[in-house]
Design an enzyme around this catalytic site. Structure first.
Site, PDB file in Angstrom:
ATOM      1  N   ASN A 147      -8.216  -2.728  13.872  1.00 12.67           N
ATOM      2  CA  ASN A 147      -9.557  -3.102  13.412  1.00 12.67           C
ATOM      3  C   ASN A 147      -9.482  -4.265  12.422  1.00 12.67           C
ATOM      4  OD1 ASN A 147      -8.543  -1.920  11.113  1.00 12.67           O
ATOM      5  ND2 ASN A 147      -9.996  -0.225  11.050  1.00 12.67           N
ATOM      6  N   ASP A 205       0.814  -1.211   0.000  1.00 14.21           N
ATOM      7  CA  ASP A 205       0.000   0.000   0.000  1.00 14.21           C
ATOM      8  C   ASP A 205       0.849   1.263   0.000  1.00 14.21           C
ATOM      9  OD1 ASP A 205       0.953  -0.410   2.582  1.00 14.21           O
ATOM     10  OD2 ASP A 205      -1.024  -0.686   3.486  1.00 14.21           O
ATOM     11  N   HIS A 223      -7.612  -4.529   9.811  1.00 14.29           N
ATOM     12  CA  HIS A 223      -7.356  -4.254   8.394  1.00 14.29           C
ATOM     13  C   HIS A 223      -6.057  -4.928   7.978  1.00 14.29           C
ATOM     14  CE1 HIS A 223      -5.189  -0.298   9.579  1.00 14.29           C
ATOM     15  NE2 HIS A 223      -4.263  -1.050   9.028  1.00 14.29           N
ATOM     16  N   GLU A 251      -9.890  -1.749   4.757  1.00 22.20           N
ATOM     17  CA  GLU A 251     -10.610  -1.397   5.971  1.00 22.20           C
ATOM     18  C   GLU A 251     -11.896  -2.209   6.094  1.00 22.20           C
ATOM     19  OE1 GLU A 251      -9.245   0.321   8.128  1.00 22.20           O
ATOM     20  OE2 GLU A 251      -8.491   2.251   7.471  1.00 22.20           O
TER      21      GLU A 251
HETATM   22  C1  GLP Z   1      -0.756   0.435   8.557  1.00 27.00           C
HETATM   23  C2  GLP Z   1      -0.414  -0.391   7.334  1.00 27.00           C
HETATM   24  C3  GLP Z   1      -0.748  -1.848   7.540  1.00 27.00           C
HETATM   25  C4  GLP Z   1      -0.194  -2.313   8.871  1.00 27.00           C
HETATM   26  C5  GLP Z   1      -0.817  -1.535   9.987  1.00 27.00           C
HETATM   27  C6  GLP Z   1      -0.376  -1.978  11.376  1.00 27.00           C
HETATM   28  O1  GLP Z   1      -2.068   0.857   8.578  1.00 27.00           O
HETATM   29  N1  GLP Z   1      -1.074   0.056   6.145  1.00 27.00           N
HETATM   30  O2  GLP Z   1      -0.229  -2.610   6.466  1.00 27.00           O
HETATM   31  O3  GLP Z   1      -0.428  -3.684   9.045  1.00 27.00           O
HETATM   32  O4  GLP Z   1      -0.468  -0.173   9.802  1.00 27.00           O
HETATM   33  O5  GLP Z   1       0.781  -1.321  11.748  1.00 27.00           O
HETATM   34  P1  GLP Z   1       1.662  -1.672  12.997  1.00 27.00           P
HETATM   35  O6  GLP Z   1       2.458  -2.862  12.598  1.00 27.00           O
HETATM   36  O7  GLP Z   1       2.519  -0.464  13.207  1.00 27.00           O
HETATM   37  O8  GLP Z   1       0.749  -1.941  14.106  1.00 27.00           O
END
Ligand code: GLP
Length: 253
Positions: free
Chosen positions: A137, A68, A139, A144
């Site tokens: 959540n 992404d 995702h 989402e």
């Molecule tokens: C972002 C990314 C996701 C990732 C998420 C969780 O939103 N787009 O791909 O999994 O954060 O991040 P973290 O690993 O910092 O909790």
């Protein structure tokens, strides 16, 4: 099928997950790896860099596609995912920059960009191993919670919850972009193997709901129950609810 690997802590999680990527690259030197951002994968990238510097890993034929990217951030913006990937991995290994693909959140026509990104993944032969983190959540990528599963790479409006969670990386919450480009659920599910990493108690519900409740687009990670080859590498805190509720897991430590 989902296999769980319970890690002692963040370092252990990072090493165990990185090992899966080392094996993948050693088995197929021109693997197409799907990569992720967030705090969860950073330790994995640190291990890959270390092993590369020790001569154990050669990235010269490896290709990558990122999950992404935010819409509207300059590549030079420290919060752009291109910047993140360069800083945390690509600048420190011998990968060819032209083999690193990230959706372009600055494209003049974002609809064309997402369609082309999807085609590019297919032309590159499909993803051999996809790394995923998971949001609070549930995702995955930036897919989402929604009324249906979006299949291909698409433009997404970020939820307030995700923008708040990601605000910690920005100077102020208002700076968090409102939109992003993300691989779709279908894109992710087409990966031959998936490695999901997660740590910390604030992911315990997301993990539990993803793997032990009915599949539902309101819990995007729950689609992974239908994938043939998922390995979850998570610490005890993130696994807390799954363990506490006595779920029957195919697990190694
Ligand atoms: C972002 C990314 C996701 C990732 C998420 C969780 O939103 N787009 O791909 O999994 O954060 O991040 P973290 O690993 O910092 O909790």
């Amino acid at each position: 099928m989902t296999r769980f690997i319970i890690a002692r802590d963040y370092e252990d999680m990072s090493e165990k997950a990185a090992m899966l990527f080392l094996k993948q690259i050693n088995k197929k030197d021109n693997s197409l790896l799907g990569l992720a951002t967030g705090s969860s994968p950073i330790g994995i990238y640190r291990n890959l860099i270390k092993w590369h510097k020790e001569g154990l890993l050669d990235f010269s034929a490896v290709k990558t596609v990122s999950l992404d990217e935010y819409v509207g951030l300059l590549v030079s913006d420290p919060q752009s995912y291109r910047h993140f990937m360069d800083e945390n991995l690509f600048n420190h290994i011998n990968i060819k920059m032209e083999n690193t693909h990230i959706p372009n959140g600055l494209a003049a026509n974002l609809e064309t960009e997402v369609a082309e990104y999807e085609k590019r993944i297919e032309m590159l032969g499909g993803i051999d191993m996809q790394l995923l983190g998971i949001g609070r959540n549930a995702h995955i990528g930036f897919n989402e919670p929604s009324d249906s599963f979006a299949t291909d790479t698409h433009i997404v409006k970020l939820t307030q919850d995700t923008r708040e969670a990601n605000a910690r990386f920005f100077n102020s919450p208002n700076e968090v972009p409102t939109k992003a480009l993300t691989m779709g659920i279908g894109t992710i599910m087409r990966a031959k193997k998936i490695v999901l990493v997660s740590y910390g108690v604030n992911k315990a519900d997301a993990l539990y709901k993803s793997f032990f409740e009915n599949t539902n687009p309101r819990v995007p990670g729950s689609i992974l129950q239908y994938h043939a080859d998922v390995t979850v590498v998570a610490d005890r805190a993130a696994m807390g609810r799954i363990i506490d509720e006595g779920m029957d897991i195919n697990c190694s430590i």
